[in-house]
Design an enzyme around this catalytic site. Structure first.
Site: not given
Lengths: 467, 427
Positions: B145, B226, B262
């Site tokens: 990311w 993560d 999310k």
């Protein structure tokens, strides 16, 4: 050569089995270089046996951080079982019944939001546009030229702390080596923010214990002595922890010396509305500087004045100025500064939290709610003023020594700097179960009229009988 | 970095006097480069085309392309109106990721703090790492990311990368990954995506995770996970935490960032958790105190609203059960769109291999499209995605999947021609 990533070749066979083949049947001893590893367990899964070193934590040497001097007070208070206990630590507003207070306008705004059923998508990095607009207008006044001329970069921040940290990060990146001057004393977390942001700081004289007032000469001298181009951290109103604010004339002189030395004024506005009860009056220091065409940084917080402590809603404003406003270079500077603030925010939290921003935008943007808010603001500030008066009356009546307690009436905002030293403050806690910070600061927001006499007794005892 | 030359300009600026100065304090502040992900959404918003599609930001959309507030969240909102601030969110979060019956949970050995979603949790960890291991580096998978680079850089921790994605096979380059783990200096810090790797969607298998975990024991490395998509990869919360559970079985003392953006659709509320596993609860208390100190100087305390929502949902069995169902619905919809997109491309007669669309997991598909093709999609077809060809499958709907397949087929025509030629040559 730009090789295509697409291919018609089928996936290469996975190499994952080769490891198992190698280890099958073998015992491999683990090793770590910097810790005492013990060989403890034999695990087997599938076809592989292994002996692995027990993990010694990489963070073994991490010691307990000292409790925060302000928040630590509330923790100690909670642990106290004495029924006379009084929490005058954190600057959070309490009602006369010493209960937390959610403003009516906030409840109404939240109900509106609930009914609308708004989504929870990410805000842009700079925050909710509607919030950014109203917060700048609240601070500078909607008709202020800085807004009309689009000379303010406003970015939503995580309350005052988060906004200050963004500014500190901007200073560290764009003004390396520049110093921030903070008042002596100041809010304890200011130092932590600048330390963690690696911005050097030093103090300017502020509080004069002899007069329990402002050491104005010292303040001016220290600001003058600082290297040109320093950032001068100023409390817009209701100085924390002392409650001592410069007069309008003194503000003018402070602005003079800052301009003379080419410093940048950096306002921390955490109590707009709480000092005098009037949102406009409390912004007058900031507006004075803006009117003089100075460039400023201004951090805002809605923790106290809208009671939104836990929602973490505030803003960072950067006012750009130039002697040739027609050249419109400020508008460009604003865009650029905003983009850099965003760049600092993205690796901190990506984008700011939406809920508090919507509450503020709904309250300030709705005329009926805004008026209601102003009334509630006056009520909260009024309660604190009443409590000040009662405390002063109690002290004057009970203290036969002739000491002048009138500084309590002159101080402004949520706090009073009592002048008690550490030992005396400790006595307040240990003997009287009055919780306050060691610098002698009491939060009047946590005091009720009913408890003023008890507090007066405690203060008189600590002041006269403890050294 | 370019701002270094700007700082020289800053020093020049500071000697001007106010009266004659037309140059302001901020003149030397240049505009920052656009964030590669947010920039896509901005371009999308500015596009007036009725056919436009936003495949940029990884935010879930329903089949009509609309943002979704989960039903469990709506119910929680109504419940929390006016309620007291509880502090169970961290407790519930660590149960979610480590398993409620895990030793670390039962023995209170996790130092957990609320954080500003995944970003905030990563940043807290990076600052903590810098404070207590100032000489260390961080190893990122290649690719990762984009904001990971920013976070550790601003925390002043230099980065290295380890092999991860193999562009030829569009899957995991496991052999090279293992080599990098072995060749790294002992006791290095590694960042992993435990499931639904962003941006590639390529995850190690269970066996591969076990081997990585074993090698980590050998090398004494520190694993930092993560976890941004628990539930989104497979639709099953426990399955998506399997990598972490494997490391726990092997008694690694890991660090973990969790995000509810999310999986609970709480994007804008910035709610997440950082936890670091410790040898005992005493150490956990010490570490927690240090992380809280870092947080205090960054933003004070985390925003409460999202926290209340999360803890309400996780501690109410009915709401939690509703949530689990809703996560599965979201993950299934994405899975179906993956299948449809791939089938459409194959039906169009594309001669390229599109298996990776259904092999990859989670919200994103690493399409393999080149920057040139990505630009064409934006300019000619009003389809927006990040330059690396990452497609957010959440933005694909029944209504737009055909259009999308056609567009991809169009822009890859020359690839197909080349492929056909190569194929015919090799025969």
């Amino acid at each position: 050569m730009a090789s295509t990533m697409l291919s018609i070749a089928s996936a290469t066979p996975s190499a994952s089995l080769s490891m198992h083949e190698k280890l099958k049947g073998k015992v491999k001893l683990g090793s770590t270089t910097n810790s005492t590893a013990g060989f403890i367990k034999t695990k087997s899964f599938g076809r592989v046996s292994m002996v692995a070193a027990v993990n010694v934590s990489r963070f073994e040497g991490v010691t307990m951080a000292p409790p925060d001097p302000i928040l630590g007070v509330s923790e100690a208070f909670k642990a106290d079982t004495d029924e006379k206990k009084l929490n005058l630590g954190v600057g959070a507003y309490r009602t006369e019944e010493l209960q937390p207070y959610v403003l009516d306008v906030v409840k109404k705004a939240e109900n509106l939001m609930l009914e609308r059923g708004e989504n929870k998508e990410y805000l842009p990095i700079e925050g909710l546009a509607a919030f950014n607009k109203v917060t700048a207008e609240l601070l500078f006044g909607a008709d202020n030229s800085v807004l009309k001329e689009q000379r303010v970069a406003t970015v939503q921040g995580l309350s005052g702390t988060g906004s200050l940290r963004l500014a500190a990060a901007l200073i560290e990146r764009y003004f390396p080596g520049a110093k921030v001057l903070i008042s002596s004393p100041t809010w304890g977390n200011h130092k932590n923010i600048f330390n963690d942001a690696r911005v050097p700081w030093s103090e300017y004289r502020y509080y004069d214990p002899k007069t329990v007032g402002l050491d104005f000469e010292g303040m001016i001298a220290d600001i003058k002595a600082a290297p040109g181009g320093s950032f001068i951290l100023l409390h817009g109103c209701a100085h924390n922890p002392t409650g001592i604010d410069p007069t309008p004339e003194q503000w003018e002189k402070i602005a003079d010396v800052i301009q003379e030395k080419n410093h940048i004024p950096f306002f921390d506005v955490a109590y707009q509305g709480f000092a005098s009860g009037s949102l406009d009056n409390d912004a007058s220091s900031v507006r004075l500087f803006a009117t003089r065409g100075m460039e400023l940084l201004v951090a805002q917080s809605y923790s106290k004045n809208l009671g939104l402590y836990a929602e973490r809603i505030g803003a960072m404003n950067v006012v750009c100025s130039s002697s040739d406003l027609a050249a419109r270079c400020c508008e460009v500077a604003v865009i650029q500064v905003k983009s850099q603030l965003k760049r600092l925010a993205r690796p901190m939290y990506s984008n700011p939290p939406v809920h508090g921003a919507r509450i503020v935008a709904n309250v300030v943007g709705n005329p009926a709610l805004f008026d209601e808010w102003k009334a509630e603001m006056e009520m909260m500030a009024g309660r604190i003023k009443n409590v000040r008066q009662k405390l002063f009356d109690s002290l004057s009546a009970k203290d036969k020594s002739g000491k002048d307690w009138s500084f309590i009436l002159r101080q402004i905002g949520m706090f009073s700097f009592t002048g008690l030293n550490k030992a005396q403050s400790d006595n307040m806690t240990n003997k009287w179960h009055v919780y306050m910070t060691k610098d002698g600061r009491i939060s009047l927001a946590g005091l009720s009229l009913a408890k003023c006499e008890y507090l007066a007794d405690a203060i008189i005892d600590s002041y006269h009988n403890v050294s | 970095m370019y701002w270094r030359y700007l700082t020289r300009a800053a020093r020049r600026c500071s000697v001007h006097t106010t009266s004659s100065r037309t140059v302001g304090w901020w003149d030397h502040v240049a505009p920052a480069a656009k964030d590669p992900i947010n920039g896509v959404t901005e371009a999308f918003l500015a596009d007036p085309s009725p056919f436009k599609i936003n495949l940029g930001v990884g935010a879930y959309r329903d089949d009509k392309g609309r943002p979704v507030v989960l039903q469990c969240v709506r119910e929680a909102e109504a419940k929390i109106a006016g309620s007291e601030f509880l502090t169970k969110m961290v407790e519930e979060s660590v149960k979610l990721v480590y398993g409620k019956d895990s030793d670390v949970v039962k023995e209170g050995r996790s130092a957990g703090v609320q954080a500003l979603s995944g970003t905030g949790a990563c940043r807290l960890f990076a600052e903590f790492q810098r404070r207590f291991h100032p000489e260390s580096h961080i190893y990122f998978p290649d690719p990762t990311w984009s904001n990971h680079h920013n976070i550790w850089r601003d925390a002043q921790i230099p980065e290295r990368t380890y092999h991860y994605y193999d562009p030829d096979s569009k899957s995991l380059d496991f052999a090279a990954l293992m080599d990098d783990i072995k060749n790294a200096p002992d006791s290095s810090f590694f960042l992993f995506h435990p499931s639904a790797h962003n941006p590639t969607g390529v995850d190690p298998t269970e066996e591969q995770w076990r081997e990585i975990s074993y090698q980590f024991k050998v090398k004494g490395h520190f694993p930092f996970f993560d976890m941004a998509y628990q539930g989104f990869a497979s639709g099953d919360l426990d399955k998506d935490a399997q990598a972490i559970r494997i490391f726990l079985e092997d008694e690694h003392l890991i660090g973990c960032a969790q995000s509810y953006a999310k999986s609970m659709g709480l994007y804008g509320h910035r709610v997440g958790c950082l936890s670091i596993l410790c040898v005992d609860s005493k150490q956990a208390a010490a570490i927690r105190s240090q992380i809280q100190q870092i947080a205090r100087a960054m933003y004070g305390s985390p925003p409460v609203h999202g926290i209340l929502l999360v803890e309400t949902i996780l501690s109410d069995p009915n709401l939690k059960s509703l949530w689990i169902d809703e996560v599965k619905i979201m993950a299934d919809r994405i899975q179906r769109k993956r299948t449809t997109l791939r089938q459409n491309l194959e039906k169009l007669g594309s001669s390229l291999n599109w298996e990776h669309i259904t092999n990859q997991l989670g919200m994103f598909c690493f399409s393999g499209l080149t920057p040139y093709q990505v630009d064409r999609l934006a300019k000619e077809f009003h389809i927006y995605m990040t330059q690396d060809g990452r497609i957010s499958m959440a933005g694909v709907t029944t209504g737009n999947v055909n259009y999308l397949a056609n567009a991809i087929h169009e822009v890859t025509r020359s690839e197909q021609e080349t492929a056909k030629i190569l194929c015919s040559i090799s025969v």
